[in-house]
Design a protein around this motif. Structure first.
Motif, short mmCIF file in Angstrom:
data_model
loop_
_atom_site.label_atom_id
_atom_site.label_comp_id
_atom_site.label_asym_id
_atom_site.label_seq_id
_atom_site.Cartn_x
_atom_site.Cartn_y
_atom_site.Cartn_z
N SER A 1 0.86 -1.05 -0.09
CA SER A 1 0.00 0.14 0.08
C SER A 1 0.93 1.41 0.06
CB SER A 1 -1.03 0.10 1.18
OG SER A 1 -0.07 -0.33 2.26
N ASN A 2 2.20 1.22 0.41
CA ASN A 2 2.80 2.21 0.58
C ASN A 2 4.02 2.74 -0.68
OD1 ASN A 2 1.81 3.55 2.67
ND2 ASN A 2 2.87 2.03 4.18
N ARG A 3 3.93 1.59 -1.48
CA ARG A 3 5.02 1.90 -2.34
C ARG A 3 4.90 2.92 -3.29
NH1 ARG A 3 3.90 -2.28 -6.93
NH2 ARG A 3 2.01 -3.10 -5.85
N GLN A 4 3.98 3.32 -3.73
CA GLN A 4 3.53 4.42 -4.69
C GLN A 4 4.11 5.79 -3.96
OE1 GLN A 4 1.17 2.25 -4.20
NE2 GLN A 4 0.81 1.43 -5.96
N ASP A 5 3.71 5.88 -2.52
CA ASP A 5 4.30 7.29 -2.11
C ASP A 5 5.80 7.27 -1.82
OD1 ASP A 5 1.79 6.82 -1.25
OD2 ASP A 5 1.93 6.49 0.73
N ASN A 6 6.56 6.19 -1.89
CA ASN A 6 7.68 6.24 -1.93
C ASN A 6 8.45 7.03 -3.27
OD1 ASN A 6 8.41 5.07 0.66
ND2 ASN A 6 7.70 3.21 -0.19
N THR A 7 7.82 6.69 -4.06
CA THR A 7 8.18 7.37 -5.57
C THR A 7 8.04 8.87 -5.70
OG1 THR A 7 6.48 6.63 -6.53
CG2 THR A 7 8.40 5.09 -6.64
N SER A 8 6.87 9.25 -4.80
CA SER A 8 6.60 10.62 -5.00
C SER A 8 7.71 11.56 -4.35
CB SER A 8 5.31 10.92 -4.10
OG SER A 8 5.41 10.75 -2.92
N VAL A 9 7.55 12.90 -4.98
CA VAL A 9 8.52 13.61 -4.79
C VAL A 9 8.13 14.42 -3.38
CG1 VAL A 9 10.11 15.62 -5.44
CG2 VAL A 9 9.23 13.88 -7.08
N ARG A 10 8.94 14.68 -2.47
CA ARG A 10 8.75 15.38 -1.49
C ARG A 10 8.70 16.90 -1.67
NH1 ARG A 10 12.49 15.75 1.86
NH2 ARG A 10 13.80 14.14 1.03
N LYS A 11 7.66 17.56 -1.33
CA LYS A 11 7.37 18.90 -1.65
C LYS A 11 8.43 19.97 -1.03
CE LYS A 11 3.20 17.71 -1.40
NZ LYS A 11 2.02 17.72 -0.46
N HIS A 12 8.60 19.78 0.31
CA HIS A 12 9.22 20.73 1.35
C HIS A 12 10.72 20.04 1.23
CE1 HIS A 12 9.66 23.43 4.61
NE2 HIS A 12 10.64 22.42 5.14
N GLN A 13 11.76 21.16 1.07
CA GLN A 13 13.02 20.61 0.91
C GLN A 13 13.58 21.36 2.23
OE1 GLN A 13 14.82 18.73 -1.33
NE2 GLN A 13 12.68 18.49 -2.25
N PRO A 14 14.46 20.49 2.96
CA PRO A 14 15.02 21.06 4.11
C PRO A 14 15.75 22.25 4.12
CG PRO A 14 15.91 18.97 3.49
CD PRO A 14 14.98 19.04 2.47
N LYS A 15 15.64 23.25 4.87
CA LYS A 15 16.26 24.31 4.92
C LYS A 15 17.50 24.31 5.74
CE LYS A 15 12.30 27.45 4.18
NZ LYS A 15 11.40 27.36 5.29
N HIS A 16 18.61 24.88 5.45
CA HIS A 16 19.71 24.69 6.19
C HIS A 16 20.45 26.12 6.25
CE1 HIS A 16 23.32 23.46 8.16
NE2 HIS A 16 24.03 23.84 7.05
N THR A 17 20.28 26.86 7.32
CA THR A 17 20.90 28.08 7.30
C THR A 17 21.75 28.13 8.48
OG1 THR A 17 18.48 28.55 7.52
CG2 THR A 17 19.68 30.19 6.20
N ALA A 18 22.92 28.41 8.10
CA ALA A 18 23.95 28.12 8.99
C ALA A 18 23.92 29.45 10.24
CB ALA A 18 25.43 28.78 8.40
N ASN A 19 23.06 30.47 10.06
CA ASN A 19 23.19 31.67 10.88
C ASN A 19 22.21 31.22 12.35
OD1 ASN A 19 21.04 32.34 9.53
ND2 ASN A 19 21.56 34.23 8.99
N LEU A 20 21.45 30.21 12.22
CA LEU A 20 20.37 30.24 13.02
C LEU A 20 21.07 29.43 14.40
CD1 LEU A 20 17.41 28.67 11.00
CD2 LEU A 20 17.50 31.12 12.11
N LYS A 21 20.55 29.88 15.39
CA LYS A 21 21.30 29.35 16.81
C LYS A 21 20.49 28.00 17.20
CE LYS A 21 21.06 33.26 18.90
NZ LYS A 21 21.06 33.94 20.12
N ASP A 22 19.35 27.99 16.68
CA ASP A 22 18.43 26.84 16.98
C ASP A 22 18.68 25.59 15.94
OD1 ASP A 22 17.99 28.39 19.11
OD2 ASP A 22 15.88 28.58 18.53
N GLU A 23 18.36 24.57 16.21
CA GLU A 23 18.20 23.45 15.23
C GLU A 23 17.70 21.97 15.87
OE1 GLU A 23 22.39 23.07 13.59
OE2 GLU A 23 22.74 21.37 15.05
N ILE A 24 17.30 21.29 15.07
CA ILE A 24 16.82 20.11 15.45
C ILE A 24 17.61 19.13 14.71
CG2 ILE A 24 14.51 18.59 15.28
CD1 ILE A 24 12.86 21.04 15.14
N ARG A 25 18.26 18.11 15.06
CA ARG A 25 19.15 17.24 14.52
C ARG A 25 18.14 15.87 14.70
NH1 ARG A 25 24.29 18.66 18.13
NH2 ARG A 25 24.84 20.51 17.17
N ILE A 26 18.44 15.18 13.36
CA ILE A 26 17.87 14.00 13.31
C ILE A 26 18.76 12.98 12.39
CG2 ILE A 26 16.44 14.84 11.34
CD1 ILE A 26 14.52 12.72 12.07
#
Lengths: 509, 782
Positions: B155-180
């Motif tokens: 049931s999920n394999r179609q989803d895997n091929t879909s393109v993610r809409k949101h690209q992660p932002k990486h802005t070096a000057n921010l003091k806060d971050e969430i690491r995963i």
């Protein structure tokens, strides 16, 4: 130049010499199997292993090069035990008969498959020659042998054993009808005389072999004619005529029969170089002590065989004893060491269901044939040829040249040591009339692959898989003809076992 | 639609090349295209290249990766690595066979939708047992979950091929971050979904915070893990996070920029908090300052050299690597010290090869350095094939620049001209990361002509290993790069003298290379201050099996087994007893709990009958059968033996046959003796490391657990693992819920609501389903 020690002998060899060559330079012959002087290959079988004393390691002498200061053992007990281990592992994965089960079960070790092949080709005379190499009295045995060979025959699993005994009788009867009996070539005259006491089965058999070995033979028999216990048999079991022919053949071969004469071995010994007592069950003499080794007695130059020593019921065993006793007499008279140690023999239990078709590829699917003229008169020529064609050819095509057999014999290896799980299934592939490939006899040395790599026009062989299941096959399921073609002889010669063998070694040599 | 084989093959050959050494890449490309190797494709290759039929068959049947039969549309690979094995991988495998209704001898289902295979190790040992369906990994399986997983995949394999809409932002000057963490284990545990949810939440709530995808975080069995950084300080770590919990975690720490959404969120929080009393429900939150949390216990004993900046560094962030002293050692090696100095430092550091045998790295470098040749090669051995080991995978995935830096430094020291990564094709993420990292390095002139404007030129290519444990052995590895079967060759000559294409070649393990830059930067002394007399520095271990906390750990040499198991690993899970650790995989051995105080270094492990190996460390408890463990490893090595030499090819199989006999209860006292003798003979008679060490699991279990072998002879399996010697029974505790009867695939239990259930022994296939499903533990093993 490199200096090293092999078996405590200091030697100097050129840079780049293998340990195998270095040892050969001082006369130490290390056995090899997967190694071939002319074909560059990796070491794999480990039968040529030697011990590097400094490192405590066992290394293949065919590949490891001599280096400065090495100290190598080639012949210690540890090294021989190691080689034996390698052989026993290889044997555990080697499925095939060196000798056919029929031959192994024959007390006289008659080369039955070879006889069958010759009969099948219509070469009855040559067939008898093969029979007579081992069996002195084929005509008699043709009537009375209990044929343990037929019990062991692999064809027994399908449509009944090959009628071996009748086939042997057929060759002998053909000979008897030919007008001139087949008499084997004798070895040069020894000018030594042997007395045989008793003209029963064992005595006659011994006489035949002694004559063949170049001795003159006098056979003393208390009765008026030859046969011993055979004289008690009914005409419908063994016609008197048969006994008469067999005696006549022996006489023609040079035997001197002295009938109606009971002699004592100790008395006549002075007139002969050796005496062989084969006087049968009821003639035991308290003055004689039979407790020597083999067939010799405690009395020098006096031998004994057959029922006089210990009752033997089976005729073919008496025939066998006659042959063996003759060999012992010969060893005594010629001063040669006696050689009839049993040779190593690879074997396996029954054929699997799926192997039957494989074995039938070299045979015909007919049922066992009963002689149309009755069991007593035996086969017609056509019947004999058809029946002989039923033989499955269980014997190995390289029985006398297989290096695995020769080395196993040399090191006393036991095939049953690692018999644990089910064995592999036998397969056979043919390149028409040229070559047979039996993967289950392969030791995976890869020499054939290397040879075929040098023939660009051929498909060649490939290793398939890895580990224990690795085997050698033709890529793309192509035919052996495309894989090997003209390189067959080269591959057969290089193959250390009978995995690759001449389709018809007997004709081609 | 039938694919045009000729055209496709011709295209592949044009791209990969026609020489014999291209055979493996060409085969990989063909399989990529057709999902197997069609005979017609192989014939076409032979027609158009220098590759002969003999070679293409010899090679394609040697490596596990290659398939000659048409496969189902999707491949289910059940990992049967050590950690998975001890956690019931074979039961899972059998469950898949049942679920797919596979007939004996057939691995593809009737609809040709799935083909079921076993894979030696996926390197996700901490979330064992693991199954991979195509590119999706499922961890912590039970037989019960198998049908669900098949459904989930479909049931999920179609989803895997879909393109993610949101690209992660990486802005070096921010003091806060969430690491995963996005190592393979993390992804297999669902961290991609967590990341997607994280990004969605941040976007929907207009929160400006860096989401940083770091490599392996090391605490693999606690993943997916999220670390919250505020004002450059770690404030909270959440473990085992589920996608649906992400929003709560984010909104707990960050204010929504969207008023409307915030109101909605608050409302939702309020409602949900009424339902669940702990927040969040399945994940645990730890503060990094607290010293007594499991996370800090896990991390505190560790020293990070190969894994420096673990959980902080983004694998492919070049700038960040530079900022964290990346390539400082390279510059020093290029401009400040001589090649001789480099070798001297490495030698003085006491670094020994981390691939298993522990050969002094500096000495190896010197040998290559002194070999005279116009061409020399550097190979990074990333063919980590031990079932139960995943150090190299983690390092390759998470620290690609560090390994590349180590290789370049080695090249400078030895005057090498070409570099090569040899990485198992199963390690898809590692291959991807390294390929990308090499490209980045070329762009920044870290690789290529005149590196960093020096007069030193060097580049590195990547070779994907096609699945053969033996190729971890250096001469076999070289054979495989040259386009051959992985047959090892006799040494000497060693690769340092005559290696790839006959040229002097330096082969080091991934972990060895990953320690080089640290040593050059921090001095030899800084490294050899840690460790024992003959084993210096740290060692990375893959800790898995029956411990509470498994993962990738880096500890000083000399740390004891007990410290690792009890302190770092948190002891044995599920209240069971610590029985032994298996160290070194198929080449290693078992160290019993009674010897847990031995310090881990090369010498002490060897003297205990084990081996460092590459560092797989699988912890066993009292439900593990030591005879079964020995049998497990022998079944691995006999399959992985290249087949060349007699003792290894036949000896390992015969040992396995004896072990099978013993495990089935048909063994005798003589069989134990025969097994021991054969093990010693195989050790003595084998020519390469695989065969020489293959008997170790047998010999070490025989020396410490001979009584268990004897128990099998007398008809019982103390660990309750050997199917022929155990039976399942239902005790009086049965509440008659019928769950076991419903689950039983063999109809061995009749459903009798509210009554005591009974297992019909003749029908029972010992699949363990009933025991797994019983809510009151009324199903027991006898």
């Amino acid at each position: 130049m490199i200096k090293l020690k092999i078996d405590n002998i200091e030697i100097t060899v050129p840079q780049g010499s293998t340990l195998l060559k270095a040892a050969a330079a001082i006369g130490i012959q290390i056995p090899v199997m997967c190694h071939n002087e002319k074909i560059p290959n990796h070491a794999s079988c480990m039968v040529c292993a030697v011990k590097n004393k400094q490192k405590g390691e066992f290394i293949p002498s065919c590949e490891v090069k001599a280096t400065e200061g090495m100290d190598i053992d080639c012949n210690t007990e540890e090294v021989t035990a190691f080689r034996k281990d390698a052989l026993e592992l290889l044997l555990s994965d080697h499925v095939g008969d060196c000798e056919a089960p029929c031959r192994i079960s024959c007390p006289s070790f008659m080369d039955i498959p070879r006889m069958n092949r010759l009969i099948a080709q219509g070469n009855f005379k040559k067939a008898l020659e093969i029979v007579k190499e081992e069996i002195a009295l084929p005509l008699i045995l043709g009537y009375i042998c209990s044929a343990p060979c037929e019990n062991a025959c692999r064809r027994k699993q399908m449509e009944g054993a090959v009628s071996i005994c009748q086939l042997k009788k057929f060759t002998a009867l053909e000979d008897s009808k030919s007008g001139s009996y087949y008499l084997p070539e004798k070895l040069p005259e020894t000018n030594k005389k042997v007395a045989v006491i008793g003209a029963g089965i064992a005595g006659l058999s011994a006489t035949f072999h002694l004559l063949k070995m170049g001795y003159s033979c006098s056979v003393f028999e208390k009765n008026a004619k030859a046969g011993g216990s055979l004289l008690n048999l009914a005409e419908e079991v063994l016609p008197a005529e048969i006994l008469h022919i067999e005696t006549a053949i022996l006489r023609q071969f040079g035997a001197e029969f002295i009938f109606n004469t009971a002699v004592n071995a100790l008395d006549i010994k002075k007139d002969f170089d050796a005496v062989l007592i084969a006087s049968g069950e009821n003639t035991k003499d308290a003055a004689l002590d039979f407790s020597g080794d083999g067939f010799s007695t405690v009395h020098e130059g006096i031998f004994a065989c057959g029922s006089v020593v210990k009752t033997v019921k089976m005729a073919v065993k008496l025939v066998a004893q006659g042959k063996q006793a003759a060999a012992e007499v010969d060893a005594f008279l010629s001063g040669k060491s006696q050689q009839y140690a049993v040779q190593f023999n690879s074997k396996f239990a029954k054929l699997k269901e799926e192997e039957i078709a494989t074995y039938l590829m070299e045979s015909t699917a007919e049922d066992r044939i009963d002689p149309s003229q009755g069991r007593l008169d035996g086969f017609t020529a056509i019947e004999a040829m058809a029946e002989a064609q039923r033989c499955l050819r269980c014997d190995c095509r390289k029985a006398s040249t297989c290096k695995l057999r020769i080395r196993s014999d040399q090191y006393g290896a036991q095939q049953s040591k690692y018999k644990i799980a089910e064995r592999k299934t036998i397969r056979k592939y043919f390149q028409q009339d040229i070559l047979v490939y039996e993967p289950e006899k392969c030791i995976k040395c890869g020499l054939c692959i290397k040879i075929l790599e040098t023939h660009n026009d051929l498909t060649g062989f490939a290793y398939i898989g890895r580990g224990f299941d690795m085997h050698i096959a033709v890529p793309f399921d192509k035919s052996l003809q495309l894989a090997i073609a003209g390189a067959a002889a080269e591959c057969i010669a290089a193959c250390p076992t009978a995995a690759l063998a001449d389709f018809n070694p007997e004709e081609n040599h | 639609m039938k694919k045009d084989i000729t055209a496709i093959v011709d295209g592949i050959v044009a791209a990969k090349g026609k020489t014999v050494n291209k055979v493996i890449p060409v085969l990989q490309a063909i399989q990529q295209e057709f999902n197997y190797l069609p005979s017609a494709a192989l014939e076409r290759v032979c027609e158009t290249t220098e590759i002969s039929p003999s070679r293409i068959f010899s090679v394609s049947t040697f490596y596990t990766q290659f398939r000659h039969q048409e496969q189902g549309k999707h491949i289910i690979s059940v990992c049967v690595g050590t950690a998975c094995h001890v956690k019931g991988a074979m039961l899972v495998y059998d469950a898949f066979r049942r679920a797919l209704k596979l007939k004996d001898g057939c691995d593809t289902d009737a609809d040709s939708l799935f083909t079921l295979t076993k894979v030696a190790c996926l390197g996700c040992c901490t979330i064992a047992p693991v199954v991979q369906i195509d590119d999706i990994t499922y961890g912590m399986l039970t037989t019960e979950k198998v049908p669900e997983i098949i459904q989930d995949f479909l049931s999920n394999r179609q989803d895997n091929t879909s393109v993610r809409k949101h690209q992660p932002k990486h802005t070096a000057n921010l003091k806060d971050e969430i690491r995963i963490g996005l190592g393979s284990c993390c992804v297999a545990s669902g961290s991609s979904a967590v990341r997607d949810e994280l990004e969605k939440t941040l976007e929907n709530n207009s929160i400006a915070v860096n989401v940083k995808q770091v490599g392996c975080v090391g605490i693999c069995n606690q993943v997916p893990m999220i670390e919250i950084i505020k004002d450059n300080k770690s404030t909270a770590i959440y473990t085992k996070v589920m996608a649906e919990e992400v929003r709560k975690i984010v909104l707990k720490h960050f204010k929504s920029g969207n008023i409307f959404n915030e109101a909605g969120n608050r409302l939702l929080n309020y409602i949900e908090d009424l339902v669940v009393d702990h927040f969040p429900v399945s994940s645990r939150k730890y503060s990094p300052e607290k010293r007594d949390t499991p996370v800090s216990e896990y991390l505190n004993r560790q020293i990070n050299i190969a894994t420096e900046h673990r959980g902080i560094i983004r694998p492919l962030d070049f700038e960040e690597y530079m900022k964290l002293d990346g390539f400082v050692a390279l510059k020093k090696s290029l401009f400040e010290i001589s090649p001789g100095d480099i070798t001297a430092i490495i030698k003085h550091s006491g670094l020994r090869g981390r691939g298993g045998a522990g050969f002094p790295t500096g000495v190896k470098w010197e040998l290559v350095k002194s070999a005279v040749s116009d061409e020399k090669y550097i190979i990074c051995n990333g063919d980590e094939g031990d079932p139960g080991a995943f150090m190299d995978r983690m390092l390759l995935e998470s620290y690609p620049f560090r390994i590349i830096e180590g290789m370049i430094i080695a090249a400078i020291a030895t005057a090498a001209t070409q570099g090569l990564f040899y990485i198992r094709a199963e390690y898809k993420l590692a291959v991807k990361q390294i390929t990308a990292a090499l490209e980045i390095c070329r762009k920044h002139n870290i690789l290529g002509e005149n590196i960093l404007n020096s007069n030193f030129s060097f580049d590195i290519t990547l070779f994907e290993g096609a699945g053969a444990f033996i190729c971890g052995e250096e001469s076999a590895l070289i054979a495989s790069v040259e386009g051959d079967r992985g047959f090892p060759s006799l040494r000497p000559p060693y690769p340092s003298e005559k290696g790839l294409w006959g040229k002097p070649t330096l082969i080091n393990n991934t972990e060895t290379f990953s320690m080089v830059s640290w040593i050059i930067r921090n001095s030899a002394e800084a490294f050899n201050n840690t460790g024992t007399l003959h084993s210096k520095g740290t060692k990375v271990f893959a800790l898995a099996g029956k411990v509470k906390r498994g993962g990738l750990i880096e500890v000083p040499m000399g740390t004891t087994v007990r410290e690792i198991v009890e302190e770092i690993g948190g002891g044995i899970a599920n209240g069971r007893m610590f029985k032994a650790v298996q160290i070194g995989g198929p080449s290693g051995g078992c160290i019993p709990a009674s010897m847990a105080d031995i310090p881990i270094d090369f010498e002490s492990l060897s003297s205990a009958g084990a081996m460092m190996g590459s560092g797989g460390l699988v912890v066993l408890d009292d439900t593990d059968c030591m005879v079964d463990i020995a049998r497990y490893f022998l079944s691995f090595t006999q399959d992985q033996s290249c087949g060349k030499c007699t003792f290894c090819r036949i000896g390992t199989r015969k040992m396995l046959e004896i072990l099978n006999k013993i495990c089935s209860g048909k063994g005798s006292e003589q069989d134990i003796v025969a097994l021991e003798q054969l093990a010693l003979k195989t050790q003595k008679g084998s020519l390469c490391g695989l065969g020489k060490t293959a008997p170790n699991p047998v010999l070490s279990t025989l020396s410490y657990y001979r009584n268990e072998y004897e128990a099998h002879i007398h008809g019982s399996c103390p660990g309750g693992k050997c199917k022929d010697l155990i039976k399942y029974e239902i005790t009086e505790d049965c509440i008659g819920c019928t769950k076991c009867a419903q689950r039983c695939p063999a109809d061995a239990i009749a459903a009798k609501p509210h009554e005591l259930h009974l297992i019909v022994q003749e029908k029972c296939i010992k699949c363990d389903s009933c025991r797994e499903v019983c809510p009151v533990n009324a199903v027991i093993l006898k």
